[in-house]
Design a protein around this motif. Structure first.
Motif, PDB file in Angstrom:
ATOM      1  N   LEU A  59       0.820  -1.200   0.000  1.00 22.71           N
ATOM      2  CA  LEU A  59       0.000   0.000   0.000  1.00 22.71           C
ATOM      3  C   LEU A  59       0.863   1.262   0.000  1.00 22.71           C
ATOM      4  O   LEU A  59       0.520   2.268  -0.624  1.00 22.71           O
ATOM      5  CB  LEU A  59      -0.929   0.012   1.212  1.00 22.71           C
ATOM      6  N   GLY A  60       2.011   1.176   0.693  1.00 21.68           N
ATOM      7  CA  GLY A  60       2.925   2.313   0.725  1.00 21.68           C
ATOM      8  C   GLY A  60       3.430   2.682  -0.657  1.00 21.68           C
ATOM      9  O   GLY A  60       3.559   3.868  -0.997  1.00 21.68           O
ATOM     10  N   ALA A  61       3.711   1.656  -1.478  1.00 20.32           N
ATOM     11  CA  ALA A  61       4.177   1.900  -2.846  1.00 20.32           C
ATOM     12  C   ALA A  61       3.096   2.587  -3.674  1.00 20.32           C
ATOM     13  O   ALA A  61       3.384   3.478  -4.481  1.00 20.32           O
ATOM     14  CB  ALA A  61       4.596   0.588  -3.490  1.00 20.32           C
ATOM     15  N   GLN A  62       1.841   2.193  -3.466  1.00 22.70           N
ATOM     16  CA  GLN A  62       0.740   2.814  -4.200  1.00 22.70           C
ATOM     17  C   GLN A  62       0.555   4.272  -3.761  1.00 22.70           C
ATOM     18  O   GLN A  62       0.325   5.161  -4.601  1.00 22.70           O
ATOM     19  CB  GLN A  62      -0.554   2.028  -3.962  1.00 22.70           C
ATOM     20  N   VAL A  63       0.663   4.503  -2.456  1.00 22.40           N
ATOM     21  CA  VAL A  63       0.534   5.863  -1.942  1.00 22.40           C
ATOM     22  C   VAL A  63       1.673   6.734  -2.475  1.00 22.40           C
ATOM     23  O   VAL A  63       1.468   7.893  -2.857  1.00 22.40           O
ATOM     24  CB  VAL A  63       0.527   5.871  -0.399  1.00 22.40           C
ATOM     25  N   MET A  64       2.884   6.178  -2.541  1.00 25.47           N
ATOM     26  CA  MET A  64       4.022   6.931  -3.057  1.00 25.47           C
ATOM     27  C   MET A  64       3.790   7.366  -4.498  1.00 25.47           C
ATOM     28  O   MET A  64       4.082   8.511  -4.875  1.00 25.47           O
ATOM     29  CB  MET A  64       5.297   6.091  -2.961  1.00 25.47           C
ATOM     30  N   GLN A  65       3.245   6.463  -5.321  1.00 24.67           N
ATOM     31  CA  GLN A  65       2.988   6.799  -6.719  1.00 24.67           C
ATOM     32  C   GLN A  65       2.001   7.958  -6.826  1.00 24.67           C
ATOM     33  O   GLN A  65       2.189   8.900  -7.600  1.00 24.67           O
ATOM     34  CB  GLN A  65       2.440   5.574  -7.461  1.00 24.67           C
ATOM     35  N   GLU A  66       0.941   7.902  -6.017  1.00 21.46           N
ATOM     36  CA  GLU A  66      -0.052   8.971  -6.042  1.00 21.46           C
ATOM     37  C   GLU A  66       0.552  10.290  -5.548  1.00 21.46           C
ATOM     38  O   GLU A  66       0.273  11.360  -6.110  1.00 21.46           O
ATOM     39  CB  GLU A  66      -1.254   8.597  -5.173  1.00 21.46           C
ATOM     40  N   CYS A  67       1.402  10.205  -4.524  1.00 19.45           N
ATOM     41  CA  CYS A  67       2.042  11.413  -4.003  1.00 19.45           C
ATOM     42  C   CYS A  67       2.959  12.033  -5.058  1.00 19.45           C
ATOM     43  O   CYS A  67       2.991  13.263  -5.227  1.00 19.45           O
ATOM     44  CB  CYS A  67       2.847  11.096  -2.742  1.00 19.45           C
ATOM     45  N   GLU A  68       3.708  11.202  -5.759  1.00 23.97           N
ATOM     46  CA  GLU A  68       4.593  11.714  -6.807  1.00 23.97           C
ATOM     47  C   GLU A  68       3.784  12.405  -7.903  1.00 23.97           C
ATOM     48  O   GLU A  68       4.187  13.458  -8.418  1.00 23.97           O
ATOM     49  CB  GLU A  68       5.431  10.580  -7.396  1.00 23.97           C
ATOM     50  N   ASP A  69       2.650  11.824  -8.271  1.00 25.37           N
ATOM     51  CA  ASP A  69       1.798  12.428  -9.299  1.00 25.37           C
ATOM     52  C   ASP A  69       1.277  13.786  -8.839  1.00 25.37           C
ATOM     53  O   ASP A  69       1.266  14.763  -9.609  1.00 25.37           O
ATOM     54  CB  ASP A  69       0.620  11.499  -9.625  1.00 25.37           C
ATOM     55  N   LEU A  70       0.824  13.849  -7.568  1.00 26.96           N
ATOM     56  CA  LEU A  70       0.304  15.111  -7.039  1.00 26.96           C
ATOM     57  C   LEU A  70       1.392  16.178  -6.958  1.00 26.96           C
ATOM     58  O   LEU A  70       1.158  17.349  -7.279  1.00 26.96           O
ATOM     59  CB  LEU A  70      -0.303  14.880  -5.650  1.00 26.96           C
ATOM     60  N   LEU A  71       2.598  15.779  -6.544  1.00 24.40           N
ATOM     61  CA  LEU A  71       3.703  16.728  -6.441  1.00 24.40           C
ATOM     62  C   LEU A  71       4.104  17.264  -7.811  1.00 24.40           C
ATOM     63  O   LEU A  71       4.437  18.446  -7.964  1.00 24.40           O
ATOM     64  CB  LEU A  71       4.909  16.066  -5.752  1.00 24.40           C
ATOM     65  N   GLU A  72       4.051  16.390  -8.814  1.00 23.65           N
ATOM     66  CA  GLU A  72       4.389  16.824 -10.169  1.00 23.65           C
ATOM     67  C   GLU A  72       3.366  17.832 -10.674  1.00 23.65           C
ATOM     68  O   GLU A  72       3.707  18.855 -11.285  1.00 23.65           O
ATOM     69  CB  GLU A  72       4.446  15.623 -11.115  1.00 23.65           C
ATOM     70  N   ARG A  73       2.068  17.561 -10.404  1.00 20.72           N
ATOM     71  CA  ARG A  73       1.023  18.486 -10.834  1.00 20.72           C
ATOM     72  C   ARG A  73       1.142  19.827 -10.094  1.00 20.72           C
ATOM     73  O   ARG A  73       0.936  20.893 -10.674  1.00 20.72           O
ATOM     74  CB  ARG A  73      -0.356  17.882 -10.584  1.00 20.72           C
ATOM     75  N   ALA A  74       1.487  19.755  -8.808  1.00 21.65           N
ATOM     76  CA  ALA A  74       1.649  20.980  -8.031  1.00 21.65           C
ATOM     77  C   ALA A  74       2.798  21.820  -8.575  1.00 21.65           C
ATOM     78  O   ALA A  74       2.722  23.054  -8.616  1.00 21.65           O
ATOM     79  CB  ALA A  74       1.892  20.649  -6.562  1.00 21.65           C
ATOM     80  N   SER A  75       3.883  21.157  -8.989  1.00 20.01           N
ATOM     81  CA  SER A  75       5.024  21.900  -9.524  1.00 20.01           C
ATOM     82  C   SER A  75       4.644  22.651 -10.788  1.00 20.01           C
ATOM     83  O   SER A  75       5.148  23.739 -11.059  1.00 20.01           O
ATOM     84  CB  SER A  75       6.196  20.953  -9.804  1.00 20.01           C
ATOM     85  N   ARG A  76       3.725  22.083 -11.575  1.00 18.96           N
ATOM     86  CA  ARG A  76       3.276  22.772 -12.789  1.00 18.96           C
ATOM     87  C   ARG A  76       2.523  24.052 -12.427  1.00 18.96           C
ATOM     88  O   ARG A  76       2.617  25.060 -13.136  1.00 18.96           O
ATOM     89  CB  ARG A  76       2.367  21.849 -13.612  1.00 18.96           C
TER      90      ARG A  76
END
Length: 325
Positions: free
Chosen positions: A65-82
């Motif tokens: 579950l941690g790996a899945q949460v990490m993927q979602e967090c990375e996606d959100l951080l990338e969108r935030a950087s935009r």
């Protein structure tokens, strides 16, 4: 209602996952291990999942579950950087004179990252910072000498609007040789029999004394000062204990002697840290942009320059009060 998970907490979690340990992540992103650990614990609590398992020889490993949460967090951080990239294109529209007040005992910790960091991000902002006690800041809000103040919720008055950013419960500061230094928590009843060094600032002084009055006690004040650093040095040199709400990361007084922070047992009203503005004057667009930065950088989970409020950290091997102030 669930508390929000901040982008900063996601960044700490992703860094830990990528580097395999809190210590390695701390070295890479220059954030203290307790702050990183507190962010991870907060995410686990909010989501109700375990993100890591600890291997004695391999450090921290992600759960499924941690790996899945990490993927979602990375996606959100990338969108935030935009979003920040888009905003940076029009950053030249953020300009003008900004006058910020900061409670004097908070300034050394909060001002560099939050206040001066804002002026570095927007070069056309003419920043003026005013440090003072609560009376000073509230008075300058009324006379329109400052636009916004980073301060406490003490005796604000009807014309001051206050937005809470973080709760700062009171704690006890002693020298490493103090007879109570080995305890995890102490009561006001225990403290009332010990000599006290008082932080003697208007309204702050009344707040600390009210804690004793509510318990039907009177402290044994043997020394006082308006300077937080002077109080810390007197405590470190064995003159007595002190009560504080701010939690500097430093474990030493300015003369190099070690200090120990203890939990104050019982239920006590925390100081509320937040943004004060003058109600009759609507904050300018510039002031609103600064206030948004404060919301992003100051919370119960993270305050620049301060150690975590929790006295036990599930990702550390020993209680967090050991040597921490």
């Amino acid at each position: 209602m669930l508390n929000r998970i901040s982008l900063r907490q996601m960044e700490y979690f992703v860094a830990t996952a990528k580097h395999g340990s809190i210590a390695a992540a701390s070295a890479q992103i220059h954030i203290s291990p307790p702050s990183i650990s507190a962010a991870i614990a907060h995410i686990e609590t909010e989501l109700g999942v375990q993100l890591f398992v600890r291997h004695p020889s391999k450090g921290l490993a992600l759960t499924v579950l941690g790996a899945q949460v990490m993927q979602e967090c990375e996606d959100l951080l990338e969108r935030a950087s935009r979003l920040y990239e888009i905003a940076s294109v029009s950053s030249d529209t953020i300009q003008g004179v900004l006058r910020v007040g900061c409670f004097q005992s908070l300034a050394a910790m909060i001002a560099p990252e939050v206040v001066y960091g804002f002026s570095r991000a927007f070069e056309k902002v003419d920043l003026h910072v005013v440090e003072g006690d609560q009376q000073d800041l509230i008075g300058k809000l009324h006379t329109l000498e400052i636009d916004v103040a980073i301060t406490y919720d003490l005796q604000l008055g009807d014309e001051i609007s206050f937005e809470i950013l973080a709760h700062l419960p009171p704690h006890v500061l002693v020298s490493e040789l103090h007879p109570l230094a080995q305890q995890i928590a102490v009561t006001l009843d225990e403290l009332a029999r010990q000599p006290m060094v008082l932080l003697d600032l208007p309204m702050s002084r009344e707040y600390f004394m009210s804690l004793y009055a509510k318990a039907g006690l009177e402290p044994n004040v043997v020394a006082r000062s308006r300077s937080e650093d002077v109080v810390r040095s007197m405590v470190a040199n064995g003159m007595g204990y002190a009560l504080f709400n701010v939690r500097p990361k430093s474990t030493q007084s300015l003369d190099g002697k070690r200090l120990v922070r203890l939990r104050l047992a019982g239920e006590h009203r925390p100081m509320l840290l937040g943004l004060a503005t003058y109600k009759p004057m609507k904050p300018s667009r510039l002031a609103q942009a600064f206030m948004q930065r404060c919301r992003a950088y100051i919370s119960d989970q993270y305050i620049p320059g301060m150690s975590a409020a929790s006295f036990f950290d599930p990702y550390m091997s020993s209680p967090a009060h050991d040597g921490e102030v």
